[in-house]
Design a protein around this motif. Structure first.
Motif, PDB file in Angstrom:
ATOM      1  N   LYS A   1      -0.232   8.822  -9.369  1.00  0.00           N
ATOM      2  CA  LYS A   1       0.407   9.175  -8.088  1.00  0.00           C
ATOM      3  C   LYS A   1       1.909   8.898  -8.135  1.00  0.00           C
ATOM      4  CE  LYS A   1      -0.642   6.164  -4.757  1.00  0.00           C
ATOM      5  NZ  LYS A   1      -1.367   5.527  -3.649  1.00  0.00           N
TER       6      LYS A   1
ATOM      7  N   GLN B   1      -4.548  -3.283 -15.532  1.00  0.00           N
ATOM      8  CA  GLN B   1      -5.594  -3.746 -14.615  1.00  0.00           C
ATOM      9  C   GLN B   1      -6.806  -2.889 -14.959  1.00  0.00           C
ATOM     10  OE1 GLN B   1      -5.331  -2.554 -10.490  1.00  0.00           O
ATOM     11  NE2 GLN B   1      -6.416  -4.363  -9.767  1.00  0.00           N
TER      12      GLN B   1
ATOM     13  N   THR C   1      -6.817   8.314  -4.500  1.00  0.00           N
ATOM     14  CA  THR C   1      -7.851   9.286  -4.092  1.00  0.00           C
ATOM     15  C   THR C   1      -7.365  10.255  -3.015  1.00  0.00           C
ATOM     16  OG1 THR C   1      -8.725   7.658  -2.533  1.00  0.00           O
ATOM     17  CG2 THR C   1      -9.809   7.809  -4.678  1.00  0.00           C
ATOM     18  N   ARG C   2      -6.358   9.818  -2.239  1.00  0.00           N
ATOM     19  CA  ARG C   2      -5.885  10.717  -1.183  1.00  0.00           C
ATOM     20  C   ARG C   2      -5.123  11.918  -1.752  1.00  0.00           C
ATOM     21  NH1 ARG C   2      -2.736   6.508   2.275  1.00  0.00           N
ATOM     22  NH2 ARG C   2      -2.805   5.436   0.275  1.00  0.00           N
TER      23      ARG C   2
ATOM     24  N   GLY D   1      -8.152  -4.138  -6.335  1.00  0.00           N
ATOM     25  CA  GLY D   1      -7.342  -4.389  -5.152  1.00  0.00           C
ATOM     26  C   GLY D   1      -5.925  -4.798  -5.520  1.00  0.00           C
TER      27      GLY D   1
HETATM   28  P1  UTP Z   1      -3.366   2.226  -2.051  1.00  0.00           P
HETATM   29  O1  UTP Z   1      -3.985   1.507  -0.905  1.00  0.00           O
HETATM   30  O2  UTP Z   1      -2.372   3.279  -1.726  1.00  0.00           O
HETATM   31  O3  UTP Z   1      -4.528   2.791  -2.941  1.00  0.00           O
HETATM   32  O4  UTP Z   1      -2.710   1.137  -2.978  1.00  0.00           O
HETATM   33  P2  UTP Z   1      -4.511   3.909  -4.052  1.00  0.00           P
HETATM   34  O5  UTP Z   1      -5.723   3.748  -4.881  1.00  0.00           O
HETATM   35  O6  UTP Z   1      -3.205   3.887  -4.817  1.00  0.00           O
HETATM   36  O7  UTP Z   1      -4.543   5.286  -3.265  1.00  0.00           O
HETATM   37  P3  UTP Z   1      -5.707   5.956  -2.377  1.00  0.00           P
HETATM   38  O8  UTP Z   1      -5.754   5.142  -1.103  1.00  0.00           O
HETATM   39  O9  UTP Z   1      -6.981   5.938  -3.159  1.00  0.00           O
HETATM   40  O10 UTP Z   1      -5.206   7.348  -2.158  1.00  0.00           O
HETATM   41  C1  UTP Z   1      -1.481   0.528  -2.687  1.00  0.00           C
HETATM   42  C2  UTP Z   1      -0.749   0.192  -3.959  1.00  0.00           C
HETATM   43  O11 UTP Z   1      -1.504  -0.754  -4.702  1.00  0.00           O
HETATM   44  C3  UTP Z   1      -1.771  -0.274  -6.009  1.00  0.00           C
HETATM   45  C4  UTP Z   1      -1.647   1.238  -5.911  1.00  0.00           C
HETATM   46  O12 UTP Z   1      -1.313   1.797  -7.158  1.00  0.00           O
HETATM   47  C5  UTP Z   1      -0.534   1.378  -4.875  1.00  0.00           C
HETATM   48  O13 UTP Z   1       0.748   1.212  -5.450  1.00  0.00           O
HETATM   49  N1  UTP Z   1      -3.120  -0.740  -6.408  1.00  0.00           N
HETATM   50  C6  UTP Z   1      -4.125  -0.717  -5.510  1.00  0.00           C
HETATM   51  C7  UTP Z   1      -3.338  -1.223  -7.685  1.00  0.00           C
HETATM   52  O14 UTP Z   1      -2.419  -1.249  -8.526  1.00  0.00           O
HETATM   53  N2  UTP Z   1      -4.578  -1.661  -8.017  1.00  0.00           N
HETATM   54  C8  UTP Z   1      -5.606  -1.661  -7.135  1.00  0.00           C
HETATM   55  O15 UTP Z   1      -6.713  -2.106  -7.502  1.00  0.00           O
HETATM   56  C9  UTP Z   1      -5.371  -1.167  -5.848  1.00  0.00           C
END
Ligand code: UTP
Length: 286
Positions: free
Chosen positions: A27, A103, A16-17, A108
């Motif tokens: 991303k 997933q 989301t960032r 998480g």
């Molecule tokens: P982040 O905390 O960076 O979250 O996840 P995010 O969703 O990727 O990014 P923001 O915060 O919304 O911008 C850390 C890592 O854990 C993975 C993400 O893909 C990233 O590599 N992750 C996180 C999952 O695979 N599944 C999840 O449910 C959560």
């Protein structure tokens, strides 16, 4: 001691960032200069001796799997035009080296790792978060595997962070020090600065024993309403050796816009082809 042959890449987060860039796009496909983040992560894994890459993907992430496929049309056209295929070489993995699991809901990081349980089986495994770009020689995971071969158990990558930033990380309760290794006595996810047991933060590389999957079979909801890997790791402390390794590498948090831009500038400056022109541009800014 079983070798670390498998790595899980949790890439199912929402990112989301980085919206809107990540609305229809993973991303981990964002490029640092000319290679996507996932390429750096897979290269680091291969350097560390990892044979099996396990992607935990979600909706809209199919480009990640496609990226490591042979692109027949592209390659045929490039060949016909006399263009070198060398830039594609790193995208070729040995047959069978890539597995992918979904997933369905981003519940998480702990849940994402658990989704890979059948691929992991009963072997120790690495977890790599590609948005934590680690630049070091040898690579970050190589350094961790070397430490694992000495002490076994679970090894997490740790770095000191400013106290005001503890709420963005898993934070270690440190025990005995042995060179770059710190015994991990406790772990807490995203503590407020005044409650953090130290300023030693967990960053996106882990070597874990398969028993963590049994902890994740009965997950608890942690910080941010998510199933946290940190909480599952904390439950393992005391049952198995647990160390933090302060690696010799620079970390760029590419899940964050400023970290992503910084990584692009740093890696561009290090390149022979574009470094001089980027440096000249930056010098002109003063
Ligand atoms: P982040 O905390 O960076 O979250 O996840 P995010 O969703 O990727 O990014 P923001 O915060 O919304 O911008 C850390 C890592 O854990 C993975 C993400 O893909 C990233 O590599 N992750 C996180 C999952 O695979 N599944 C999840 O449910 C959560």
């Amino acid at each position: 001691m079983k070798p670390v042959r498998k790595a899980v890449f949790p890439v199912a987060g929402l990112g989301t960032r980085f919206l809107p860039a990540t609305k229809a796009f993973a991303k981990e496909m964002l490029p640092i200069v000319d290679r996507p983040l996932i390429q750096y992560a897979v290269d680091e894994a291969r350097e560390a001796g990892i044979e099996q890459m396990i992607f935990v993907t979600g909706r809209g992430k199919s480009a990640l799997d496609d990226y490591f496929d042979i692109a027949y049309e592209l390659e045929t056209t490039m060949r016909a035009r006399g263009k070198s295929l060398e830039p594609l070489a790193a995208t070729r993995l040995p047959p069978g080296a890539l597995a992918s699991v979904r997933q369905q809901e981003p519940l998480g990081l702990g849940h994402a790792v658990w989704c890979a349980r059948d691929f992991v089986g009963d072997e120790p495994f690495a977890v790599i978060l590609p948005d934590d770009l680690m630049v070091g020689t040898p690579g970050c995971l190589r350094q961790m595997v070397d430490a694992y071969e000495r002490v076994g158990g679970n090894i997490i990558c740790v770095q000191e962070v400013p106290r005001e930033k503890t709420a963005s990380y898993g934070i270690v309760t440190p025990g005995a020090l042995d060179g770059a290794l710190t015994e991990v006595r406790g772990l807490v996810e995203k503590p407020r600065p005044e409650e953090a047991p130290s300023t030693l933060a967990v960053v996106g590389r882990y070597i874990l024993q398969p028993e963590i999957m049994r902890v994740l079979d009965n997950p608890t909801t942690g910080a941010g309403g998510e199933i946290q890997l940190t909480d599952a790791m904390a439950a393992m402390i005391g049952t198995q050796p647990f160390h933090g390794l302060t690696v010799d590498a620079v970390r760029y948090d590419c899940g964050d816009k400023a970290g992503f831009i910084t990584a692009n500038i740093a890696l561009a400056l290090a390149r022979d082809d574009i470094g001089p022109s980027v440096r000249a541009f930056l010098a002109d800014l003063d």
